[in-house]
Design a protein around this motif. Structure first.
Motif: not given
Lengths: 593, 593
Positions: A461-476, A500-512
């Protein structure tokens, strides 16, 4: 911002005295921490920019600050009225720090640039020095810290007490962990290592602290040889009980400042130093043969044991209960009026705090309403906080520390009517989020290889995000944990069962508006076939995903099935812990589509 | 295989004389070619294994050959009866060459290993030397080539004539190309470069040869300075007309053997050498300052100009016509009996040869029937060739060289009834093939990031392939062209509009059958949005994809739409050039599903 200007002026006085034409302030500390104790927030002090990533550079004439897309909008705001020019990383036309300095210092007599070797890794200093050399022969000095002279009222190195992390949550004794580390070191032909990453030390020693906001770590070094292990930390942090514990696990204690002496006295033939982790000053102080290599600790820590996984499940259950209590409260509260990005954050934290073993939040909540949701790492303040209205979208990224696990979850919530664009983008982000969770993949694949799966629906759809999709998460432990990541940039670390790993896609449309949807996942074995072992993801996060914005025709039947199944699990797991009203709310939220 | 044994014995005699305990034979030549002239096929000569990738190592006691999964089955066959032990690359438990030598030479007095520096890149020698050092201090000698003494009847360095590649196909003069190369060199702060890759030289000079089977290149070096360019090649290869052409483009000519002298006489301040391309011996003979860096030529060559793209379209049309004539002939011919993997290859080549500007095949055809289809780089011989029957699957990977373009296409064809497993695997491979072609992706993405898109459908079913998904294709040049690739391993080269790339997922089930489906694609601009520029793929290959094995329920409606649209294009483009019978066959093949 007179304050910032005055600081720059005093810095330049010191620079002139030392014949330095520029000074560079990174974000890190002597432990290459992503988040640091206030004592090391020199970049924030000199520039006023408080984002979690950025580098400030001051020359005798100009000043500039490099940061990434998550912070473009926030940095623009915070640097307003200062000398600092914003340099947008990964945007075409932005010079590197070395390139910029090459031009800025072209006419200076002194070609020397300063940086504090204690708060920069050996490899980053090496790379910077090589880059500067190419810019008309600029040189780099690393043994001078102007902050020690000019930062009045600098916060001290924290002296907070340290506690032992119970074995029922850690699942493996320090004795056993040290044995596994030494085995890994032998495989790398190393007799010992200097551990500098605070979360690696906390994991190895089964100890937790509170020296860094949201990260239960404590300021220290750990020097391991084939026979001994020595913790370098301020002894005021240790109770008698903790000292006894360390002794029983075979770990000695020396003052934090003695680590250099410890390295000098280190008597084995060689020592493993990870140039991506150990700071330049300590690296250069080693006199024994150096085995350059990756620290084995990150990959040992990343694969969770059974106790840790059980802890994650327990923490996620509690976190899900708090989230459902919050979400079922949210819409009526917004309709009643008077709620802001800040008040709802307080409400959510209060609900989490009611849960057993709660220890605090795992990172500063990102609650971004409508246009604020487009600021990737937005942190609302009482001044900036938007009033929530019963329309539009709220992006809510939050997490908690429980003694049995760390959580990280993002939901984007429709507070009322949405635009067609919001619904479409929401649905496409959700598709990406689900597509990654549905994936089965070969054992040993890297996160870089999987990243496109979460992006495909957006790319189409012509969209993208510049950050990563996922990272590991610590145990406490830290909410961001390596060595694996799921992102566009090359990360060779292999994904393994138990991570463990996160799954966090996103889209950020400035001003909206902004949309991000995040679960924390566990990697598990899926099947073994004639083509090899395959892994899959299992969601650890238990919380409904808002269905109201979904445009059903954009979803595949597999994606809808996945969502229905996930929601059935969420209801089954959480409903026993909810009151009737909350349960009814959750029943509707998790109804099959 | 007395022959091989005798060669090994003579090699060991030479090794003893030179105090070498091992000798390593790679696959390459002085130009780091993937395919080489016979003169440099030393690894094949010493081991008998004729695959396109592999390394033979001979010690005083043992011999071993490393190759990758494409060749496991073929190598096993060919090494049978020799001393050579097969070492399967990327299979757990397989030692590296250095590790193996570490153990093999543990008790040898001489710790020196030999390798010919002329046929190994500088970087590969550097890496090998470092790896050997770690294995009990093994050393490496690079200035001795035993083949010069022991290879009786060694084929000479080819002396085939060279021709000028017409500007109507090349689209850019050598003068213009040299200007772009020099501009790129200046950006890398280099005054000149040594070009050693034969296809880079052929592209730069708009010249073609026939020194390497299927690759229209000629053995030579090109030394470029800021003012001059010198071709080092055997002058017997050049006609008066070619010499005049070179002179008019500002390129001098010297004998091939004089390149070392040329490097010695090179008078500029520095020279760019790509350690991944230039051989160790020449690299070390340079006396000026070396700029270590990537040769800019591969990335310039990879982006095709308008003439080259028009040529590709013309070549693909012709190739499609030949393929359709072949495919419409195939099934009746098989039913009539007497066809083998070899006879159908001859038929296909004959049909291609009827097309205008045909110059030969672009690689040895892989025609693998049923179990032979599971041998990734199978090449049928009159002895091995299977008789084709009106049942099961034929994997057919082939391509041609036309003066206006190079083709590379794989189709897997049902010759009659199939098993359910064959249909299922075929459909899943086809899904991967289509999914990649449907992808829209951000400008600048690397092939590694996209690779999983072609694999997802297979992974979900517990299937995978170990080879890459795609490679660049030359313009009447090598069928494998860099720097970009689509594969699991990290390839940082960015995908750009104007590049060609193949899309060839496959599955190989040993002893049963293989499926691969391949189109050659062109990368084009798709759209520019607020999130940046997006690219997409446009299929260049024009040939129906067998629909009979497809299990429709496994396909998404988007995938079916894509296939129908592709088939409509294929029919529209090819049908004007077919006779009525062929046209009717194609009409049925390309009917919408």
């Amino acid at each position: 911002m007179m304050d910032i200007q005055e600081r720059i002026t005093r810095l330049r006085d010191e620079m002139r005295r030392e014949h330095l034409s520029a000074f560079i302030f990174p974000t890190s500390d002597p432990h290459n921490s992503e988040y640091t104790a206030d004592h090391w927030k020199g970049r924030e002090w000199i520039s006023g920019f408080n984002g979690s990533a950025g580098t400030a550079v001051v020359t005798l004439r100009h000043a500039a600050l490099w940061t990434d897309s998550r912070y473009f909008i926030a940095a623009e705001e915070q640097l307003k009225g200062t000398e600092f020019q914003l340099m947008k990383l990964k945007v075409e036309g932005t010079p590197t720090i070395a390139e910029w300095l090459g031009k800025e210092l072209a006419d200076e007599a002194d070609k020397e640039v300063g940086i504090d070797g204690m708060v920069n890794t050996f490899n980053s200093v090496k790379e910077l020095a090589a880059d500067l050399r190419k810019q008309g022969g600029l040189t780099l000095r690393t043994n001078f810290d102007p902050l020690a002279r000019i930062w009045q009222g600098r916060p001290p190195i924290p002296e907070n007490p340290v506690e032992v992390h119970p074995i029922e949550y850690a699942g493996e004794t320090t004795h056993e962990k040290l044995a596994r580390i030494r085995k890994a070191l032998r495989e790398q032909h190393a007799d010992g290592m200097l551990m500098t990453a605070l979360d690696d030390i906390a994991w190895t020693l089964n100890m937790r602290g509170s020296d860094v906001h949201c990260n239960p770590v404590f300021v220290s070094y750990l020097l391991i040889s084939s026979q001994s292990a020595t913790l370098y930390t301020n002894k005021v942090k240790l109770t008698k009980q903790v000292e006894d514990y360390l002794r029983s696990e075979g770990v000695g204690v020396e003052p934090y400042e003695q680590v250099k002496k410890g390295l000098k006295d280190y008597f084995e033939y060689n020592i493993l130093l990870d140039g991506d982790e150990v700071n330049d000053t300590l690296y250069r102080s080693v006199t024994r043969e150096i085995v350059e290599g990756e620290s084995p600790v990150k990959r040992l820590k990343a694969v969770k044991n059974e106790r840790e996984i059980a802890g994650f499940r327990s923490a996620m259950l509690k976190d899900g209960i708090a989230m459902v209590k919050f979400l079922s409260w949210l819409k009526p509260a917004v309709e009643a009026g008077g709620q802001t990005e800040v008040t709802i954050d307080e409400k959510l934290t209060a609900l989490r705090a009611e849960q057993p073993l709660f220890r605090g939040i795992s990172f500063d909540t990102i609650a971004g309403y409508e246009a604020h949701g487009a600021i990737v790492h937005y942190e609302a303040t009482p001044e900036s906080a938007a009033q929530l209205e019963p329309k539009g979208m709220l992006l809510l990224d939050s997490g908690a520390q429980y003694l049995d696990g760390t959580t990280d979850i993002t939901r984007t919530i429709a507070l009322g009517p949405l635009t067609e664009e919001q619904k479409r983008v929401y649905t496409l982000v959700l598709k990406g989020h689900i597509d990654l969770q549905m994936l089965q993949f070969p054992d040993g694949a890297s996160g870089t290889q999987l990243d496109a799966i979460a992006r495909r629906s957006l790319w189409q759809a012509g969209l993208n995000y510049l950050h990563g999709t996922g990272h590991g998460v610590g145990s406490y432990l830290n909410v961001h944990e390596g060595p694996h990541q799921i992102r566009m940039e090359w990360k060779p670390a292999k994904l393994q069962a138990g991570m463990t790993v996160t799954d966090e896609p996103g889209i950020y449309l400035e001003g909206r508006f902004g949309v991000r949807i995040e679960n924390t996942l566990l990697i598990v074995l899926a099947e073994e076939t004639e083509c090899g072992r395959f892994l899959r993801f299992e969601p650890l996060t238990l919380c409904p995903i808002d269905k109201t914005p979904i445009i059903l025709e954009l979803m595949t039947s597999e994606e809808i099935d996945w969502l229905n199944q996930y929601h059935a699990t969420v209801f089954e797991q959480l409903s026993p812990y909810l009151d009737e009203e909350e349960k009814e709310w959750l029943r509707i939220q998790t109804q099959a589509m």
